[in-house]
Every structure is written in C-alpha cells, then in structure tokens.
Design a protein around this motif. Structure first.
Motif, PDB file in Angstrom:
ATOM      1  N   ILE A  77      26.833  -6.451  85.461  1.00 55.85           N
ATOM      2  CA  ILE A  77      26.846  -6.944  83.990  1.00 55.85           C
ATOM      3  C   ILE A  77      27.092  -5.732  82.931  1.00 55.85           C
ATOM      4  O   ILE A  77      26.219  -4.920  82.790  1.00 55.85           O
ATOM      5  CB  ILE A  77      25.604  -7.804  83.714  1.00 55.85           C
ATOM      6  N   PRO A  78      28.305  -5.774  82.271  1.00 58.46           N
ATOM      7  CA  PRO A  78      28.591  -4.639  81.446  1.00 58.46           C
ATOM      8  C   PRO A  78      28.219  -4.729  80.181  1.00 58.46           C
ATOM      9  O   PRO A  78      28.395  -3.687  79.460  1.00 58.46           O
ATOM     10  CB  PRO A  78      30.250  -4.519  81.692  1.00 58.46           C
ATOM     11  N   SER A  79      27.871  -5.757  79.613  1.00 60.41           N
ATOM     12  CA  SER A  79      27.627  -5.890  78.276  1.00 60.41           C
ATOM     13  C   SER A  79      26.595  -6.822  77.892  1.00 60.41           C
ATOM     14  O   SER A  79      25.712  -7.290  78.780  1.00 60.41           O
ATOM     15  CB  SER A  79      28.832  -6.520  77.364  1.00 60.41           C
ATOM     16  N   ASP A  80      25.893  -7.220  76.521  1.00 57.64           N
ATOM     17  CA  ASP A  80      25.192  -7.907  76.201  1.00 57.64           C
ATOM     18  C   ASP A  80      25.259  -9.499  75.969  1.00 57.64           C
ATOM     19  O   ASP A  80      24.739 -10.141  75.460  1.00 57.64           O
ATOM     20  CB  ASP A  80      24.367  -7.480  75.147  1.00 57.64           C
ATOM     21  N   SER A  81      26.699  -9.859  76.228  1.00 55.89           N
ATOM     22  CA  SER A  81      27.224 -11.230  75.750  1.00 55.89           C
ATOM     23  C   SER A  81      26.329 -12.161  76.431  1.00 55.89           C
ATOM     24  O   SER A  81      26.312 -13.361  75.972  1.00 55.89           O
ATOM     25  CB  SER A  81      28.515 -11.351  75.872  1.00 55.89           C
ATOM     26  N   GLY A  89      23.569  -4.089  82.957  1.00 55.73           N
ATOM     27  CA  GLY A  89      23.257  -3.415  84.080  1.00 55.73           C
ATOM     28  C   GLY A  89      22.500  -4.125  85.268  1.00 55.73           C
ATOM     29  O   GLY A  89      22.355  -3.611  86.446  1.00 55.73           O
ATOM     30  N   ASP A  90      22.467  -5.414  84.919  1.00 54.60           N
ATOM     31  CA  ASP A  90      22.266  -6.200  86.130  1.00 54.60           C
ATOM     32  C   ASP A  90      23.066  -6.464  86.954  1.00 54.60           C
ATOM     33  O   ASP A  90      24.180  -6.235  86.836  1.00 54.60           O
ATOM     34  CB  ASP A  90      21.745  -7.817  85.659  1.00 54.60           C
ATOM     35  N   ARG A  91      22.901  -6.685  88.241  1.00 53.55           N
ATOM     36  CA  ARG A  91      23.638  -6.910  89.460  1.00 53.55           C
ATOM     37  C   ARG A  91      23.484  -8.489  89.828  1.00 53.55           C
ATOM     38  O   ARG A  91      22.255  -9.162  90.184  1.00 53.55           O
ATOM     39  CB  ARG A  91      23.378  -6.188  90.686  1.00 53.55           C
ATOM     40  N   VAL A  92      24.540  -9.394  89.954  1.00 49.15           N
ATOM     41  CA  VAL A  92      24.422 -10.692  90.278  1.00 49.15           C
ATOM     42  C   VAL A  92      25.142 -10.945  91.596  1.00 49.15           C
ATOM     43  O   VAL A  92      26.219 -10.089  91.819  1.00 49.15           O
ATOM     44  CB  VAL A  92      24.948 -11.498  89.210  1.00 49.15           C
ATOM     45  N   LEU A  93      24.837 -11.884  92.254  1.00 48.69           N
ATOM     46  CA  LEU A  93      25.724 -12.383  93.388  1.00 48.69           C
ATOM     47  C   LEU A  93      26.251 -13.508  93.050  1.00 48.69           C
ATOM     48  O   LEU A  93      25.795 -14.659  92.546  1.00 48.69           O
ATOM     49  CB  LEU A  93      24.774 -12.586  94.800  1.00 48.69           C
ATOM     50  N   VAL A  94      27.518 -13.546  93.532  1.00 42.36           N
ATOM     51  CA  VAL A  94      28.673 -14.772  93.092  1.00 42.36           C
ATOM     52  C   VAL A  94      28.954 -15.374  94.274  1.00 42.36           C
ATOM     53  O   VAL A  94      29.542 -14.566  95.234  1.00 42.36           O
ATOM     54  CB  VAL A  94      29.839 -13.939  92.331  1.00 42.36           C
ATOM     55  N   ASP A  95      28.839 -16.679  94.355  1.00 45.14           N
ATOM     56  CA  ASP A  95      29.099 -17.641  95.258  1.00 45.14           C
ATOM     57  C   ASP A  95      30.762 -17.900  95.347  1.00 45.14           C
ATOM     58  O   ASP A  95      31.403 -18.358  94.464  1.00 45.14           O
ATOM     59  CB  ASP A  95      28.627 -18.818  95.318  1.00 45.14           C
ATOM     60  N   GLU A 123      39.063  -2.384  76.126  1.00 49.13           N
ATOM     61  CA  GLU A 123      37.547  -2.003  76.473  1.00 49.13           C
ATOM     62  C   GLU A 123      37.826  -0.743  77.346  1.00 49.13           C
ATOM     63  O   GLU A 123      38.457  -0.477  78.080  1.00 49.13           O
ATOM     64  CB  GLU A 123      36.849  -3.263  77.168  1.00 49.13           C
ATOM     65  N   PRO A 124      36.640   0.232  77.038  1.00 52.16           N
ATOM     66  CA  PRO A 124      36.561   1.323  77.845  1.00 52.16           C
ATOM     67  C   PRO A 124      36.246   1.024  79.244  1.00 52.16           C
ATOM     68  O   PRO A 124      35.426   0.075  79.420  1.00 52.16           O
ATOM     69  CB  PRO A 124      35.231   1.910  77.338  1.00 52.16           C
ATOM     70  N   THR A 125      36.887   1.761  80.393  1.00 52.55           N
ATOM     71  CA  THR A 125      36.424   1.443  81.912  1.00 52.55           C
ATOM     72  C   THR A 125      36.246   2.915  82.384  1.00 52.55           C
ATOM     73  O   THR A 125      36.454   3.872  81.933  1.00 52.55           O
ATOM     74  CB  THR A 125      37.616   1.264  82.422  1.00 52.55           C
ATOM     75  N   ILE A 138      34.456  -2.551  99.783  1.00 52.48           N
ATOM     76  CA  ILE A 138      33.709  -3.406 100.415  1.00 52.48           C
ATOM     77  C   ILE A 138      32.884  -4.441 100.141  1.00 52.48           C
ATOM     78  O   ILE A 138      32.202  -5.360 100.729  1.00 52.48           O
ATOM     79  CB  ILE A 138      32.963  -2.629 101.730  1.00 52.48           C
ATOM     80  N   GLY A 139      32.703  -4.471  98.674  1.00 53.02           N
ATOM     81  CA  GLY A 139      31.653  -5.556  98.201  1.00 53.02           C
ATOM     82  C   GLY A 139      30.543  -5.037  97.860  1.00 53.02           C
ATOM     83  O   GLY A 139      29.526  -5.842  97.336  1.00 53.02           O
ATOM     84  N   LEU A 140      29.976  -3.939  98.465  1.00 54.35           N
ATOM     85  CA  LEU A 140      28.521  -3.246  98.190  1.00 54.35           C
ATOM     86  C   LEU A 140      28.297  -2.911  96.724  1.00 54.35           C
ATOM     87  O   LEU A 140      27.068  -2.684  96.335  1.00 54.35           O
ATOM     88  CB  LEU A 140      28.125  -2.421  99.184  1.00 54.35           C
ATOM     89  N   MET A 141      29.383  -2.670  95.959  1.00 54.82           N
ATOM     90  CA  MET A 141      29.237  -2.287  94.575  1.00 54.82           C
ATOM     91  C   MET A 141      30.359  -3.121  93.867  1.00 54.82           C
ATOM     92  O   MET A 141      31.517  -3.501  94.344  1.00 54.82           O
ATOM     93  CB  MET A 141      29.286  -0.871  94.224  1.00 54.82           C
ATOM     94  N   PRO A 142      30.354  -3.527  92.321  1.00 54.77           N
ATOM     95  CA  PRO A 142      31.462  -3.778  91.732  1.00 54.77           C
ATOM     96  C   PRO A 142      32.861  -3.066  91.768  1.00 54.77           C
ATOM     97  O   PRO A 142      32.541  -2.084  91.615  1.00 54.77           O
ATOM     98  CB  PRO A 142      30.793  -4.111  90.139  1.00 54.77           C
ATOM     99  N   SER A 143      33.791  -3.606  91.813  1.00 49.05           N
ATOM    100  CA  SER A 143      35.095  -2.723  91.987  1.00 49.05           C
ATOM    101  C   SER A 143      35.209  -2.544  90.635  1.00 49.05           C
ATOM    102  O   SER A 143      35.446  -3.485  89.619  1.00 49.05           O
ATOM    103  CB  SER A 143      36.387  -3.730  92.628  1.00 49.05           C
ATOM    104  N   ALA A 144      35.741  -1.303  90.381  1.00 46.27           N
ATOM    105  CA  ALA A 144      36.186  -0.706  89.185  1.00 46.27           C
ATOM    106  C   ALA A 144      37.552  -1.232  88.719  1.00 46.27           C
ATOM    107  O   ALA A 144      37.909  -1.069  87.312  1.00 46.27           O
ATOM    108  CB  ALA A 144      36.044   0.590  88.901  1.00 46.27           C
ATOM    109  N   ASP A 145      38.250  -1.658  89.734  1.00 43.55           N
ATOM    110  CA  ASP A 145      39.707  -1.773  89.533  1.00 43.55           C
ATOM    111  C   ASP A 145      39.804  -3.358  88.915  1.00 43.55           C
ATOM    112  O   ASP A 145      40.875  -3.738  88.404  1.00 43.55           O
ATOM    113  CB  ASP A 145      40.637  -1.825  90.729  1.00 43.55           C
ATOM    114  N   GLU A 146      38.862  -4.377  89.198  1.00 44.33           N
ATOM    115  CA  GLU A 146      38.788  -5.840  88.893  1.00 44.33           C
ATOM    116  C   GLU A 146      38.213  -5.567  87.238  1.00 44.33           C
ATOM    117  O   GLU A 146      37.319  -5.319  87.181  1.00 44.33           O
ATOM    118  CB  GLU A 146      38.117  -6.466  89.613  1.00 44.33           C
ATOM    119  N   LYS A 147      39.191  -6.483  86.577  1.00 45.61           N
ATOM    120  CA  LYS A 147      38.871  -6.779  85.299  1.00 45.61           C
ATOM    121  C   LYS A 147      38.357  -8.282  85.381  1.00 45.61           C
ATOM    122  O   LYS A 147      38.955  -9.184  85.011  1.00 45.61           O
ATOM    123  CB  LYS A 147      39.996  -6.655  84.284  1.00 45.61           C
TER     124      LYS A 147
END
Length: 303
Positions: A77-81, A89-95, A123-125, A138-147
């Motif tokens: 989670i990159p923002s407070d929205s 900073g939360d990490r969520v699992l997505v079905d 937006e800064p990356t 491999i999905g163990l961390m969020p991909s920086a290339d995906e917006k």
C-alpha cells in the motif's frame, strides 16, 4: 574324506536354502556369482544437500511464479487513500483466481487494478534493487514495474452513484451507512467543484471506485474527464484484496461491509414497467366488473 564331504555339505547348506539355486542338491555356480556381484557392487552415493539445493530453489521459484500468476499476489500500500482500512506500508494478499472463472467485482470489495488512464502520471516511483526485482518478479514482493491502485468498489454496471452535499453517498437512490470504513472525521461526500459532487451511471463492463479516506483519495470522482469518465474497466482489475498479511500486528481480513448487504440493485426498466402495469390492469378489471354487473342482473330478471 567323509568328514570333508560332510563339512562341504553343511557349508553349502548354510549358503543357500535347500533346493534354492540347485537341482538335486547340487551347487549352482551362477547363483553364487550373482551373490558375489551383489556383495561387491558399490552402493550408490546419495546426492549431497548442496547439490540438491539449486533444484529445490528452482522448483520453489516455479511454484511461486505460478501462484503469483494464477492464485495470489502480494501488493504494498503506497499511500493513505484507503485509511483506516489500509495503512501506508501494509502488505495485502490479492485473490487472482476468482476472476479467471468469470467473476466480476462486487460492491463493497477492495480491489487492486492496473492504472486505467494515467491516474498515476507524475507520481514518484522508487527504483528497486536487483534482489527486490527478482522477488517482485516471482510475487514475493510487489513489482515496481506494475502501476497499480487499490480502492473500494462502490458502483457496478447499471448502478447510479450520487453525492449531494456532504452525503450520505447514494447507490440507486439508497443511502449507504459508511461509518465502519470511512476515515474518522471525513464526510462520505466532499463539497468541492473538482468532482466531489456528482451523479453518474456506471456502464456495462466498468466499475466506480472510491477510497475510504474520502478527503485524501484521487479516485473515480477526480478522473471523470479521462477516456473512461472516471470508471475502471473490469478488465483492468487484478483481483480482490482479501487479507492484510503484513505487518503481523495488522493482520486482518477484508470483508464486504454490512451496508452493502441491503438490496442496492437498480430496478430494470422491464420490471418497472410491469410494476406500473399491474395496478392499471387491476383497476381496469374492476371497472369492467362494475359496469357489467347491472346488465347481468337485468337480463336475469327479464328471463
């Protein structure tokens, strides 16, 4: 001689069971040769752990890639929205599995979706290091290339979503009680001229999304001038966020709030027409019965 023969007979008998490998008690040289080969054959050495480790790692990476592609993926989670439902900073699992079976997002769900029309432009990356890139791949961390973005689904195809004044938010004319998830101190609707006041009807194949931190979320309200009129195409939805997995102190599920359990469906035009026709038909039938009543009575008397 007899003693020697006797000892030889005992030795042979102890080497093999009676009748095994012999005919008529005679010694079988081929069987003895096979036994000798088995005894002298070197045992196969087990492969060392360090030689098997790369294979195990390869299998684990393939499984992780398959899981990321078809089942579940982690997102940051990159923002407070989405406060307070989700914190930065939360990490969520997505079905990601359910959409493969044709299921579409429903009202109240928290969904991750690809940037539909340049919502993240400017937006800064952050530039990930090589390890983060591999883990993201491999999905163990969020991909920086995906917006990607994460919001709550408020309206689906056919819904009319409306904000008047400070709220409440209405879906198909029914007010939503959003106290359980809207950020404390926020009003459900925002009084401003840039999108806070609106009335939209969601077309087929689209959804209308809003952040839980209503006064700090550039969601569908503020992109009504893009090519999708602020809507998110269903095809852009990655999946539904189901669990806050990290940090451990924040672990929780992400259910659909109770306010969406009420019947919010928009009445179909055909159903409205039928509902309006029923009273008219009944009224007309009653008028006919009243009009025909005296004629029947008079005819009966004359007969």
């Amino acid at each position: 001689m007899n003693a020697a023969n006797s000892e030889g007979s005992v030795s042979a008998g102890s080497d093999s069971p009676a009748g095994a490998g012999s005919e008529g008690g005679r010694h079988d040289p081929e069987a003895s040769a096979d036994d000798g080969d088995q005894e002298h054959r070197p045992k196969k050495k087990q492969r060392s752990f360090w030689k098997e480790l790369p294979i195990l790692i390869g299998i684990a990476l393939v499984l992780a890639l398959l899981i990321k592609t078809f089942l579940v993926q982690a997102f940051s989670i990159p923002s407070d929205s989405m406060q307070n439902t989700l914190q930065q900073g939360d990490r969520v699992l997505v079905d990601k599995l359910t959409p493969w079976f044709g299921s579409e997002p429903e009202r109240g769900e928290v969904v991750v979706f690809n940037d539909p029309a340049g919502w993240l432009d400017g937006e800064p990356t952050l530039e990930p290091n090589p390890v983060q890139r591999v883990l993201g791949w491999i999905g163990l961390m969020p991909s920086a290339d995906e917006k990607d973005l994460i919001k709550r689904v408020v309206g689906v195809a056919g819904d009319t979503v409306e904000c008047k004044g400070t709220g409440p938010l209405e879906v198909n004319g029914k007010a939503l009680n959003e106290e359980s998830y809207v950020y404390p101190g926020n009003t459900p609707c925002t009084v401003d001229d840039t999108g806070g006041q609106f009335k939209v009807t969601v077309p087929e194949g689209k959804i209308w999304v809003m952040g839980d931190h209503r006064q700090n979320s550039l969601d569908s309200r503020y992109h009504q001038n893009d090519k999708n009129d602020g809507m998110v195409p269903v095809g852009k939805v990655v999946g539904r966020a189901i669990v806050v997995a990290w940090p451990p102190t924040r672990w929780s599920t992400l259910p659909v709030p109770d306010t969406f359990d009420q019947n919010l469906s928009a009445a179909a035009p055909g159903a409205l027409g039928l509902a309006g026709a029923v009273p008219l038909v009944l009224w007309r039938r009653r008028r006919l019965l009243v009009a025909e009543g005296p004629r029947v009575s008079g005819t009966g008397t004359a007969g």
